[in-house]
Design a protein around this motif. Structure first.
Motif, PDB file in Angstrom:
ATOM      1  N   THR A 362       0.777  -1.171   0.048  1.00 44.26           N
ATOM      2  CA  THR A 362      -0.025   0.063   0.084  1.00 44.26           C
ATOM      3  C   THR A 362       0.906   1.324   0.088  1.00 44.26           C
ATOM      4  O   THR A 362       1.943   1.163   0.602  1.00 44.26           O
ATOM      5  CB  THR A 362      -1.024   0.095   1.194  1.00 44.26           C
ATOM      6  OG1 THR A 362      -1.651  -1.082   1.306  1.00 44.26           O
ATOM      7  CG2 THR A 362      -1.727   1.304   1.260  1.00 44.26           C
ATOM      8  N   ALA A 363       0.331   2.420  -0.775  1.00 43.31           N
ATOM      9  CA  ALA A 363       1.298   3.577  -0.683  1.00 43.31           C
ATOM     10  C   ALA A 363       1.679   4.086   0.522  1.00 43.31           C
ATOM     11  O   ALA A 363       0.310   4.207   1.153  1.00 43.31           O
ATOM     12  CB  ALA A 363       0.747   4.426  -1.646  1.00 43.31           C
ATOM     13  N   PRO A 364       2.670   4.529   0.888  1.00 43.17           N
ATOM     14  CA  PRO A 364       2.601   5.007   2.239  1.00 43.17           C
ATOM     15  C   PRO A 364       2.426   6.515   2.347  1.00 43.17           C
ATOM     16  O   PRO A 364       2.343   7.091   1.422  1.00 43.17           O
ATOM     17  CB  PRO A 364       4.077   4.909   2.608  1.00 43.17           C
ATOM     18  CG  PRO A 364       4.721   4.880   1.133  1.00 43.17           C
ATOM     19  CD  PRO A 364       3.915   4.429   0.359  1.00 43.17           C
ATOM     20  N   ALA A 365       2.231   7.042   3.329  1.00 44.02           N
ATOM     21  CA  ALA A 365       1.807   8.351   3.738  1.00 44.02           C
ATOM     22  C   ALA A 365       3.174   9.147   4.117  1.00 44.02           C
ATOM     23  O   ALA A 365       3.554   8.703   5.077  1.00 44.02           O
ATOM     24  CB  ALA A 365       0.647   8.766   4.510  1.00 44.02           C
ATOM     25  N   ILE A 366       3.760  10.104   3.613  1.00 49.74           N
ATOM     26  CA  ILE A 366       5.016  10.554   3.894  1.00 49.74           C
ATOM     27  C   ILE A 366       4.722  11.973   3.974  1.00 49.74           C
ATOM     28  O   ILE A 366       4.435  12.801   3.294  1.00 49.74           O
ATOM     29  CB  ILE A 366       6.204  10.218   2.806  1.00 49.74           C
ATOM     30  CG1 ILE A 366       6.203   8.916   2.531  1.00 49.74           C
ATOM     31  CG2 ILE A 366       7.360  10.802   3.218  1.00 49.74           C
ATOM     32  CD1 ILE A 366       7.295   8.503   1.487  1.00 49.74           C
ATOM     33  N   PHE A 367       5.233  12.519   5.261  1.00 55.00           N
ATOM     34  CA  PHE A 367       5.056  13.898   5.761  1.00 55.00           C
ATOM     35  C   PHE A 367       6.110  14.608   6.709  1.00 55.00           C
ATOM     36  O   PHE A 367       6.704  13.562   7.531  1.00 55.00           O
ATOM     37  CB  PHE A 367       3.520  14.331   6.379  1.00 55.00           C
ATOM     38  CG  PHE A 367       3.122  13.403   7.232  1.00 55.00           C
ATOM     39  CD1 PHE A 367       3.400  13.687   8.604  1.00 55.00           C
ATOM     40  CD2 PHE A 367       2.597  12.261   7.239  1.00 55.00           C
ATOM     41  CE1 PHE A 367       3.085  12.902   9.803  1.00 55.00           C
ATOM     42  CE2 PHE A 367       2.058  11.142   8.024  1.00 55.00           C
ATOM     43  CZ  PHE A 367       2.202  11.622   9.438  1.00 55.00           C
ATOM     44  N   ALA A 368       6.304  15.682   6.788  1.00 54.12           N
ATOM     45  CA  ALA A 368       7.429  16.326   7.626  1.00 54.12           C
ATOM     46  C   ALA A 368       6.618  16.584   9.093  1.00 54.12           C
ATOM     47  O   ALA A 368       5.437  16.996   8.900  1.00 54.12           O
ATOM     48  CB  ALA A 368       8.091  17.588   7.046  1.00 54.12           C
ATOM     49  N   VAL A 369       7.256  16.597  10.120  1.00 51.03           N
ATOM     50  CA  VAL A 369       6.826  16.994  11.401  1.00 51.03           C
ATOM     51  C   VAL A 369       7.800  17.775  12.083  1.00 51.03           C
ATOM     52  O   VAL A 369       9.070  17.768  11.870  1.00 51.03           O
ATOM     53  CB  VAL A 369       6.420  15.794  12.229  1.00 51.03           C
ATOM     54  CG1 VAL A 369       5.135  15.027  11.590  1.00 51.03           C
ATOM     55  CG2 VAL A 369       7.571  14.840  12.482  1.00 51.03           C
ATOM     56  N   VAL A 370       7.300  18.701  12.884  1.00 53.78           N
ATOM     57  CA  VAL A 370       8.328  19.594  13.619  1.00 53.78           C
ATOM     58  C   VAL A 370       8.152  19.398  15.146  1.00 53.78           C
ATOM     59  O   VAL A 370       6.765  19.028  15.733  1.00 53.78           O
ATOM     60  CB  VAL A 370       8.370  20.957  13.097  1.00 53.78           C
ATOM     61  CG1 VAL A 370       8.946  21.239  11.732  1.00 53.78           C
ATOM     62  CG2 VAL A 370       6.999  21.456  13.541  1.00 53.78           C
ATOM     63  N   PRO A 371       8.870  19.669  16.276  1.00 58.13           N
ATOM     64  CA  PRO A 371       8.698  19.663  17.469  1.00 58.13           C
ATOM     65  C   PRO A 371       7.613  20.461  17.980  1.00 58.13           C
ATOM     66  O   PRO A 371       7.850  21.763  17.963  1.00 58.13           O
ATOM     67  CB  PRO A 371      10.051  19.843  17.995  1.00 58.13           C
ATOM     68  CG  PRO A 371      11.107  19.273  17.036  1.00 58.13           C
ATOM     69  CD  PRO A 371      10.164  19.738  15.904  1.00 58.13           C
ATOM     70  N   ALA A 372       6.648  20.285  18.309  1.00 56.03           N
ATOM     71  CA  ALA A 372       5.414  21.320  18.798  1.00 56.03           C
ATOM     72  C   ALA A 372       5.176  21.456  20.222  1.00 56.03           C
ATOM     73  O   ALA A 372       5.658  20.638  20.954  1.00 56.03           O
ATOM     74  CB  ALA A 372       4.053  20.720  18.052  1.00 56.03           C
ATOM     75  N   GLU A 373       4.401  22.443  20.444  1.00 56.91           N
ATOM     76  CA  GLU A 373       3.971  22.635  21.887  1.00 56.91           C
ATOM     77  C   GLU A 373       3.116  21.481  22.169  1.00 56.91           C
ATOM     78  O   GLU A 373       2.275  21.021  21.554  1.00 56.91           O
ATOM     79  CB  GLU A 373       3.081  23.941  21.982  1.00 56.91           C
ATOM     80  CG  GLU A 373       3.126  24.581  23.492  1.00 56.91           C
ATOM     81  CD  GLU A 373       4.427  25.064  23.953  1.00 56.91           C
ATOM     82  OE1 GLU A 373       4.734  25.094  25.303  1.00 56.91           O
ATOM     83  OE2 GLU A 373       5.451  25.351  22.972  1.00 56.91           O
TER      84      GLU A 373
END
Length: 379
Positions: A362-373
């Motif tokens: 299955t096609a992966p979901a790829i996304f960026a994350v940043v350290p959040a509050e």
């Protein structure tokens, strides 16, 4: 339509407020939490949001934007583990847990929304628990601290949901700060913030969601925990946290081969967390890349909680230029993370996507994350 408007349409009144809590990625330190060890997660910029109001009776009405029109009603009076099934067990479990800790609460109307992917190893369940916990803490004027709410969420997860998790997920969601990771000692429950300046260093943390769902309440997670308990008993320590790498040669002679490998993962993973914290504080995020790689190998080979999709994601991401990569979360599916130079994000994303297609996954979901509050009120 915003969440307050949806709440009014669903329950016929205006919410008292809106709170949210983030999901998390664990930078390093997997399955160490319930072994009294060390973890290093950060909250991500994906959130569960709850619109909430107190009721005058003991009924909890829970609904969500992802199940339109579906309202679950639960009476808090006499509520016991096993009485609720489905996703509503997470928010209602928090109110039950508050009562078990001696806090008298009334019923609530709750409407939840979330963009934390479910089953991706990003702690979607703890985000629900923590959003409801901070809402209830404020609305019932309980005055509980972040670390106290962590234990409320953990008890809900352990006893109402039946998932034998530690305090990692709730700690990340409740105690995080923007631009930082949370270094947590799971024995003392002491924590401190560690700088994690991704943007300043020209880095991106990619999440590769394999779309292979997992559940902490199923047998794989529980069996790993039992192995750790057996290892600690045989080695005559309170928890595997009390062993160092110098103890592994003795452990090899006392434990069966599988239990030894489980123990070795925990012992070496704790060492990797401590090393990562030192490197982040002295050199910055780039320096921890080899530790990410070593952590994945340990989870794949010693703890055996990876899967072909996670291994492929990690291997291809590295081949395409990621500095370091590892699976994150409880395992048996979920997500990998890849620490990547900004200029290489496109190549890593395309390479992993293509490799999954070639493998028939299955096609992966790829996304960026940043350290959040961390969790708190937003309206």
């Amino acid at each position: 339509m915003n969440l307050a408007t949806r709440f009014e349409a669903r329950f016929g009144r205006t919410p008292a407020g809106i709170w949210r809590a983030p999901g998390r990625v664990n930078v390093i330190g997997e399955h160490t939490d319930y072994n009294d060890g060390f973890v290093l997660p950060f909250a991500i910029d994906r959130f569960t949001t709850v619109a909430a109001s107190i009721r005058t009776d003991r009924t909890v009405r829970v609904s969500s934007t992802f199940a339109p029109g579906d309202v679950v009603e639960v009476d808090l009076e006499g509520l016991q583990p096993g009485d609720i099934s489905g996703w509503a067990v997470y928010p209602v479990g928090v109110l039950w847990s508050l009562e078990q800790a001696g806090h008298r609460v009334l019923g609530m109307d709750l409407l939840l929304d979330s963009d934390v992917p479910v089953g991706a190893g990003l702690s979607s369940s703890a985000a629900i628990e923590c959003a409801v916990a901070v809402a209830a803490n404020e609305l019932f004027d309980l005055g509980l601290t972040g670390p106290e709410l962590v234990l409320i969420g953990q008890r809900a997860e352990n006893e109402m949901v039946g998932a034998p998790t530690g305090i990692l997920d709730q700690s990340a969601s409740l105690l995080s700060s923007q631009g930082h990771a949370v270094f947590l000692d799971c024995r003392s429950q002491e924590s401190r913030l560690v700088p994690f300046p991704l943007m300043e260093d020209g880095l991106t943390m990619l999440v590769i969601d394999t779309r292979i769902s997992h559940s902490h309440a199923t047998g794989g997670y529980a069996s790993r925990r039992r192995s750790c308990e057996v290892g600690a008993d045989v080695m005559a320590v309170a928890a595997l946290r009390d062993l160092s790498e110098s103890d592994l040669s003795e452990a090899a002679g006392l434990l069966d081969e599988e239990t030894f490998r489980r123990v070795r993962h925990i012992v070496t993973e704790n060492a990797r967390v401590l090393a990562a914290v030192k490197l982040l504080e002295s050199q910055g995020p780039r320096a921890i890349a080899p530790l990410l790689d070593a952590s994945h190998a340990s989870m794949r080979d010693d703890f055996e909680i990876s899967c072909p999709e996670l291994d492929l994601a990690v291997d291809i991401a590295r081949d395409a230029g990621a500095l370091g990569a590892r699976m994150t979360g409880g395992g048996f599916g979920g997500s990998a993370i890849a620490l990547t130079n900004n200029d290489d994000v496109g190549r890593v994303t395309e390479s992993v996507t293509s490799a999954f297609a070639s493998a028939g996954y299955t096609a992966p979901a790829i996304f960026a994350v940043v350290p959040a509050e961390g969790a708190g009120r937003v309206e």
